[in-house]
Structure formats: structure tokens, C-alpha cells
Design a protein around this motif. Structure first.
Motif, PDB file in Angstrom:
ATOM      1  N   LEU A  72       0.829  -1.201   0.000  1.00  0.00           N
ATOM      2  CA  LEU A  72       0.000   0.000   0.000  1.00  0.00           C
ATOM      3  C   LEU A  72       0.867   1.256   0.000  1.00  0.00           C
ATOM      4  N   ALA A  73       1.887   1.264   0.836  1.00  0.00           N
ATOM      5  CA  ALA A  73       2.781   2.420   0.904  1.00  0.00           C
ATOM      6  C   ALA A  73       3.501   2.649  -0.416  1.00  0.00           C
ATOM      7  N   ALA A  74       3.886   1.578  -1.064  1.00  0.00           N
ATOM      8  CA  ALA A  74       4.591   1.684  -2.339  1.00  0.00           C
ATOM      9  C   ALA A  74       3.726   2.337  -3.411  1.00  0.00           C
ATOM     10  N   ARG A  75       2.420   2.189  -3.302  1.00  0.00           N
ATOM     11  CA  ARG A  75       1.483   2.783  -4.266  1.00  0.00           C
ATOM     12  C   ARG A  75       0.780   4.020  -3.701  1.00  0.00           C
ATOM     13  N   ASP A  76       1.289   4.524  -2.578  1.00  0.00           N
ATOM     14  CA  ASP A  76       0.738   5.728  -1.938  1.00  0.00           C
ATOM     15  C   ASP A  76      -0.751   5.605  -1.615  1.00  0.00           C
ATOM     16  N   VAL A  77      -1.149   4.418  -1.198  1.00  0.00           N
ATOM     17  CA  VAL A  77      -2.516   4.203  -0.726  1.00  0.00           C
ATOM     18  C   VAL A  77      -2.483   4.331   0.793  1.00  0.00           C
ATOM     19  N   ASP A  78      -3.229   5.261   1.326  1.00  0.00           N
ATOM     20  CA  ASP A  78      -3.231   5.495   2.764  1.00  0.00           C
ATOM     21  C   ASP A  78      -4.011   4.390   3.465  1.00  0.00           C
ATOM     22  N   PHE A  79      -3.457   3.856   4.521  1.00  0.00           N
ATOM     23  CA  PHE A  79      -4.117   2.796   5.279  1.00  0.00           C
ATOM     24  C   PHE A  79      -5.444   3.273   5.837  1.00  0.00           C
ATOM     25  N   ALA A  80      -5.535   4.547   6.176  1.00  0.00           N
ATOM     26  CA  ALA A  80      -6.800   5.102   6.669  1.00  0.00           C
ATOM     27  C   ALA A  80      -7.896   4.971   5.619  1.00  0.00           C
ATOM     28  N   ASP A  81      -7.539   5.083   4.346  1.00  0.00           N
ATOM     29  CA  ASP A  81      -8.530   4.914   3.281  1.00  0.00           C
ATOM     30  C   ASP A  81      -9.036   3.472   3.228  1.00  0.00           C
TER      31      ASP A  81
END
Length: 102
Positions: A72-81
Motif C-alpha cells: 500500500l505504501a509503495a502505491r501511496d494508498v493510505d491505510f486510513a482509506d
């Protein structure tokens, strides 16, 4: 440690020297490598689930969660989302949610 805490640590490792951190090294290899590693860990967890080895499955499950967060971090997807999406889905049955997917 919560998953939110772990994700925050992973986010800080994006700027770390890849020689000093496994997470930084993995992120430096790019999102595709992060996804590949997540897939490997998921398969290992599946194998342990089928074998019925609770201790090994517990260990592999931790690896899966960690590598999911790295991906997720590698694709800039926020865990909060992701958590927001889970909350949204909680308001309907799983069968209704699946029926509404494209």
C-alpha cells in the motif's frame, strides 16, 4: 503495536537509506516487487492454513499483514482509506457488497 502504527513506521522508511532498513530496501525496488513479495507471503500463509500449523500460520499472517502495508505504501494508498472502505462495507451485508461490485 497497531496496524496504524506499523503503517506509520513503513511510511517513515520510504525516506530511509535502503542499506539500513529491509523496508526501505523493499520500497526502493518499486511497487511491483512489493506486490510480488506480498503474493509470496500470501501463498505461504495459505500453505500453513491448509497444513493446520497454527504457529506457522500466525507467523505467516504477520508477514502477510506487513507486506500488505508495504505494498500500500509503495502505491501511496493510505491505510486510513482502507479502513474507511471497510467501515463503508460494514453498513451492508457481504452478499450485497459482492453483488454491487463491477
Amino acid at each position: 503495536m497497531t496496524l496504524e502504527d506499523l503503517f506509520a513506521i513503513i511510511q517513515t522508511r520510504k525516506a530511509a537509506d535502503p542499506h539500513s532498513s529491509w523496508t526501505a530496501q523493499l520500497l526502493a525496488k518499486g511497487p511491483e516487487k512489493c506486490a510480488e513479495k506480498f503474493g509470496e507471503e500470501a501463498i505461504e500463509a495459505i500453505i500453513e492454513a491448509v497444513k493446520g500449523d497454527r504457529a506457522a500460520l500466525t507467523s505467516e499472517a504477520a508477514d502477510v499483514l506487513y507486506h500488505l502495508l508495504v505494498m500500500l505504501a509503495a502505491r501511496d494508498v493510505d491505510f486510513a482509506d482502507v479502513l474507511t472502505e471497510l467501515e463503508r462495507r460494514q453498513s451492508q451485508s457481504g452478499l450485497a457488497e459482492k453483488a454491487n461490485r463491477p
